[in-house]
Design a protein around this motif. Structure first.
Motif, PDB file in Angstrom:
ATOM      1  N   TYR A   1       0.385   7.063  22.329  1.00  0.00           N
ATOM      2  CA  TYR A   1      -0.460   5.879  22.183  1.00  0.00           C
ATOM      3  C   TYR A   1       0.303   4.747  21.480  1.00  0.00           C
TER       4      TYR A   1
ATOM      5  N   TYR B   1      -7.499   4.494  21.378  1.00  0.00           N
ATOM      6  CA  TYR B   1      -7.847   5.790  21.980  1.00  0.00           C
ATOM      7  C   TYR B   1      -8.956   5.635  23.013  1.00  0.00           C
TER       8      TYR B   1
ATOM      9  N   HIS C   1      -1.230   1.727  16.402  1.00  0.00           N
ATOM     10  CA  HIS C   1      -1.241   2.518  17.641  1.00  0.00           C
ATOM     11  C   HIS C   1      -2.205   1.868  18.608  1.00  0.00           C
TER      12      HIS C   1
ATOM     13  N   ASP D   1      -6.812  19.292  22.741  1.00  0.00           N
ATOM     14  CA  ASP D   1      -7.268  18.014  23.286  1.00  0.00           C
ATOM     15  C   ASP D   1      -8.788  18.006  23.397  1.00  0.00           C
TER      16      ASP D   1
ATOM     17  N   LEU E   1      -2.794  14.206  19.772  1.00  0.00           N
ATOM     18  CA  LEU E   1      -1.753  13.298  19.303  1.00  0.00           C
ATOM     19  C   LEU E   1      -0.481  14.092  19.047  1.00  0.00           C
TER      20      LEU E   1
ATOM     21  N   ASN F   1     -10.628   1.350  19.169  1.00  0.00           N
ATOM     22  CA  ASN F   1     -10.200   2.496  18.354  1.00  0.00           C
ATOM     23  C   ASN F   1      -8.678   2.515  18.243  1.00  0.00           C
ATOM     24  N   ASP F   2      -8.127   1.325  18.012  1.00  0.00           N
ATOM     25  CA  ASP F   2      -6.701   1.198  17.788  1.00  0.00           C
ATOM     26  C   ASP F   2      -6.450   1.027  16.295  1.00  0.00           C
ATOM     27  N   GLN F   3      -5.235   0.679  15.923  1.00  0.00           N
ATOM     28  CA  GLN F   3      -4.911   0.419  14.528  1.00  0.00           C
ATOM     29  C   GLN F   3      -3.792  -0.606  14.455  1.00  0.00           C
TER      30      GLN F   3
ATOM     31  N   TYR G   1     -13.143   9.046  26.378  1.00  0.00           N
ATOM     32  CA  TYR G   1     -12.065   8.175  25.922  1.00  0.00           C
ATOM     33  C   TYR G   1     -11.817   6.999  26.872  1.00  0.00           C
TER      34      TYR G   1
ATOM     35  N   ASP H   1      -9.081  12.212   7.699  1.00  0.00           N
ATOM     36  CA  ASP H   1      -8.255  13.412   7.867  1.00  0.00           C
ATOM     37  C   ASP H   1      -8.467  14.446   6.766  1.00  0.00           C
TER      38      ASP H   1
ATOM     39  N   PRO I   1     -10.090  11.414  17.394  1.00  0.00           N
ATOM     40  CA  PRO I   1      -8.964  11.143  18.295  1.00  0.00           C
ATOM     41  C   PRO I   1      -8.652  12.310  19.232  1.00  0.00           C
TER      42      PRO I   1
END
Length: 837
Positions: free
Chosen positions: A283, A314, A311, A799, A827, A330-332, A378, A178, A824
């Motif tokens: 998500y 994605y 989350h 988006d 969001l 691609n989650d967390q 995605y 980020d 991503p």
């Protein structure tokens, strides 16, 4: 009780009030302050001596409290305001020709001791009207340690961007990726396995394996982080983040040819405080963050912080038919904690110990195949249930002792990494799993001595780094066998001696010189096998052996000049060095170190009574033996190989500005213009793409004679370097509405634009990201007392599906097939924050 006076004036002590009466100077005059963090009473007395103004306070009001450090040029009120930043519940008011430190809820009519009139009884303190100064309309200044000493961003003759942890949280920065929009010429993305790939001013590294090294050095609390997968978990309870652009070979050493990122967590304070944040979003996102700070005595304080973050993926797995079911990725699913202990038994000795832990679970990161099988970046066809079970542990010790003439600092750290992953190759002709386990430990030690003797500021030190790794990687092949990489012993060692000094020729003109000598030793012992389905050995593919050493001396020369108290010009020339390395196979299998010679000129300015900050930098970088990684064929199998690209030239201009138009309106912007090309880059035997005849008619940047038989040479001279958009601009605007109940409502909009960029060096259209714009919006309600706030946000309003990493299929050499990673999608969510003290 100690008395402080100058010019024959004697403080009067009445009712427990300690007053330093100093000769009066004109209000509003700027001066240079150098006040270190210490107990608040001593810091206030030092403020009185350096400002030449009276300062009064009661001993019981400041007992047990600590000051913030104040280094830089400020007017007296700005300096005192910074000094009291960590003294919750205290403020200052104007009193006579000086200031009085009072409780935040103190009425404006107070009693302070003054010098007695000739006939007045000494026991009668004067009663005066104390005026609380209005908060100035000025851009916040951040103190950084980019030059291994505390300075404000505006006083450092470097291209450095800095942001406080609070401001990063407001802008939704939750990991190192980020940060990309927070500084010019900075590109950060997730690569394979979620490893951060950091590029700065056109240079970075995509080799995030255990044998690769970054070109941008990342430090957490001063400790070098060698493995990219260990970075992201540090982004909570932060003090600040510094982005230092340009080679930092003198002070930061190896692997900082492009720059350095310094992540500094909050240290314990001598106040009771706590905080709790809860964030929920689409998500299924849920993040909880907490902190508690407790002073155990005047000398001892502890701080504990935690974060849980999860989350859903994605990248959604589309299941079609029996036996094709894979999970989303691609989650967390992260859980992390940090404990810090500060021990300061005297004003001279300070010991700070930090320990942190991160567990990363879930499915993990995954690329998507192109051409897109579902037409949506995605969603993907998946056949494997992927997972990760990764643990990161770290402990650091920082100890410093002030000898008056110099400060001796020891900084040591130990980091353990345990990685276990199951991933899937999502290419349409593959969909097979890869199993990997990796153990890694690293140890850093630095001994530093630095001083400030008026005109001369200097620092010198010794540095060592050690790293050991073992890795086991097994890739399922189409015939049911496994291609396995067993590397039980991988090592890296580095030792260096460095020094840098700045001499003030006049009050406005300063000269800087520095040098660093580095010795590197790297190697490994292992093998690549073909395994049967039961994991027994079928055959030896190739032995992987290496043992290499390199030495380098880097230097820096600089000059900076104060046009006035608010504007500075600087120029510098410096060199940088990134250690060499090796690839699979037997010697000769090494590549040479990467070297840079960099030139930079810049200007740092504050205008309109400090309401506007405007910094401009221009740079010209010459790279020799630039390291470039690509997939090649070793013993009949694909392997990631790093080569030296000859020479590259990168030049550009960077602009950063903040403008606080009114108390309620703030705009900010950073921009970069970049020109980055390979001047000479020849692969004499080509690579899988150069040697695939089908690419003869494909749009590309390299030159090759496709009438000749393969292997054929590929000439990449003149090609764009990867991840170097010509233009990159981030602009934001915030307006704060003052509500009738005393609360504030702040609306902020931020937009980021990038022109077209290549994501790797072949120039294929499939590995190119077109120009794009991404916008973030937020609305924050903050209570009158500042104890709680509620924020609603949208990230990536458009988006937009933005490719951040892309590689064509090196197995076949076909440029139109491969895998890519996308940032991503849109969001949105809300965050509730509360503070306690």
């Amino acid at each position: 009780m100690t008395h402080h006076a100058r010019g024959g004036l004697r403080p009067w002590l009445m009712g427990g009030v300690a007053l330093a009466l100093i000769a009066t100077t004109a209000h509003g005059e700027e001066r240079s302050y150098q006040i270190k963090a210490q107990n608040l009473g001593s810091a206030l007395k030092e403020f009185g001596l350096q400002s030449g103004r009276p300062i009064s306070f009661t001993e019981d009001r400041v007992r047990g409290r600590r000051s913030a450090e104040v280094f830089g040029t400020y007017d007296d009120e700005a300096a005192l305001r910074r000094l009291l930043r960590e003294a919750d519940g205290l403020r200052f008011v104007r009193a006579q020709n000086g200031f009085a430190v009072v409780q935040a809820d103190m009425p404006t009519m107070i009693k302070v001791a003054t010098q007695a009139a000739p006939m007045a009884p000494a026991s009668a303190p004067a009663q005066i009207r104390a005026e609380a100064p209005a908060e100035p309309i000025a851009v916040e200044e951040v103190v950084v340690t980019a030059q291994r000493r505390a300075e404000t961003v505006q006083s450092v003759p470097l291209a450095v961007s800095a942001a406080t942890g609070e401001s990063l949280a407001k802008q939704g920065v939750k990991n190192i990726v980020d940060l990309s929009a927070q500084a010019p010429s900075l590109q950060i993305s997730n690569g394979g396995g979620g490893n951060a790939q950091v590029f700065m001013r056109g240079v970075g590294s995509t080799n995030t394996t255990v044998v690769g090294d970054p070109a941008v050095a990342v430090h957490v609390d001063g400790i070098y982080v060698s493995r990219a997968n260990a970075i992201s978990g540090a982004f909570y309870d932060l003090d600040r983040v510094e982005v230092v652009r340009g080679p930092q070979g003198t002070l930061y050493g190896r692997n900082a040819t492009a720059g350095a990122i310094n992540i500094i967590t909050n240290a314990p304070k001598h106040v009771y405080e706590g905080a709790l944040d809860v964030e929920a979003g689409n998500y299924g996102a849920l993040t909880t963050t907490g902190m508690v700070n407790v002073p155990l005595s005047d000398a001892l304080a502890i701080r504990a912080a935690f974060q849980t973050s999860r989350h859903d993926g994605y990248l959604k797995a589309v299941n079609q038919g029996p036996g094709t079911g894979g999970n989303d990725r691609n989650d967390q699913d992260d859980k992390s904690a940090r404990l810090s202990v500060l021990f300061q038994p005297t004003e001279r000795l300070k010991v700070l110990v930090r320990g942190d832990y991160l567990h990363r679970g879930g499915a993990g990161f995954g690329d998507v195949a192109f051409p897109l099988e579902t037409g949506n970046p995605y969603t993907t066809l998946a056949k494997v249930n992927v997972s990760q079970d990764n643990t990161f542990k770290n402990i650091t010790l920082e100890a410093s002792y002030d000898f008056d003439w110099a400060t001796l600092t020891y900084l040591g750290g130990h980091r353990d990494v345990d990685v276990n992953t199951i991933t899937e190759n999502l290419a349409s002709d593959n969909h097979r799993p890869t199993y990997q386990s990796q153990d890694n430990w690293s140890e850093t030690q630095e001994l530093r001595l630095g001083g400030d003797s008026g005109r001369l500021k200097w620092v010198t030190g010794l540095y060592t780094f050690k790293e050991k790794s073992a890795t086991d990687t097994r890739i399922l092949q189409a015939n049911g066998n496994y291609l396995a990489f067993f590397q039980p012993y991988i090592f890296s060692r580095s030792a260096a001696a460095f020094g840098q000094a700045t001499y003030s020729v006049t009050e406005k003109l300063r000269l800087t010189a520095g040098a660093r000598y580095t010795h590197d030793h790297k190697g490994r012992s292992g093998n690549t096998y073909l395994l049967k389905p039961d994991f027994s050995i079928l055959s030896l593919v190739v032995r992987n052996l290496s043992d290499e050493t390199w030495n380098a001396t880097n230097w820096k020369l600089g000059v900076d000049y104060d046009i006035n108290s608010l504007s500075m010009l600087y120029a510098q020339a410096s060199t940088g060095y990134k250690a060499g390395g090796y690839f699979d196979g037997l010697p000769p299998n090494a590549y040479e170190p990467e070297h840079i010679t960099a030139y930079e000129i810049g200007s740092k300015n504050r205008f309109f009574d400090r309401r506007m900050r405007l910094n401009v930098a221009g740079f010209y970088n010459e790279y020799k033996d630039l390291q470039v990684s690509a997939v090649e064929n070793i013993a009949g199998q694909n392997a990631l190989v790093t080569r030296n690209a000859g020479k590259a030239v990168i030049y550009g201009v960077e602009v950063e500005t903040d403008f606080k138009i009114t108390r309620a309106d703030v705009i900010d912007m950073n921009m970069s213009w970049l020109h980055a090309r390979y001047e000479t880059f020849l692969l004499p035997l080509g690579d899988p793409f150069v040697n695939y005849a089908g690419n003869a008619t494909v749009s590309r940047c390299y030159k090759a004679d496709y009438t000749a038989a393969s292997p054929r040479a590929g000439d990449f001279s003149g090609c764009h370097m990867a991840r170097t958009p010509t233009w990159s601009i981030t602009a934001g605007y915030a307006h704060t509405f003052a509500l009738a109940n005393g609360a504030n409502l702040t609306a902020r909009a931020q937009s980021h634009y990038e022109s077209e960029k290549e994501l790797e060096f072949h120039g294929f259209a499939s590995n190119r990201q077109k120009a794009f714009t991404k916008t973030d919006l937020s609305l924050t309600y903050a209570a009158e007392d500042g104890r709680w706030s509620l924020m609603a946000y949208v990230r990536n309003l458009e988006d937009k599906a933005v490719k951040t990493n892309s590689n064509a299929n090196a197995t076949t050499g076909v440029s139109t097939n491969g895998t890519a990673f996308y940032a991503p999608p849109r969001l949105y969510g809300v965050r509730l924050s509360a503070k306690f003290n």
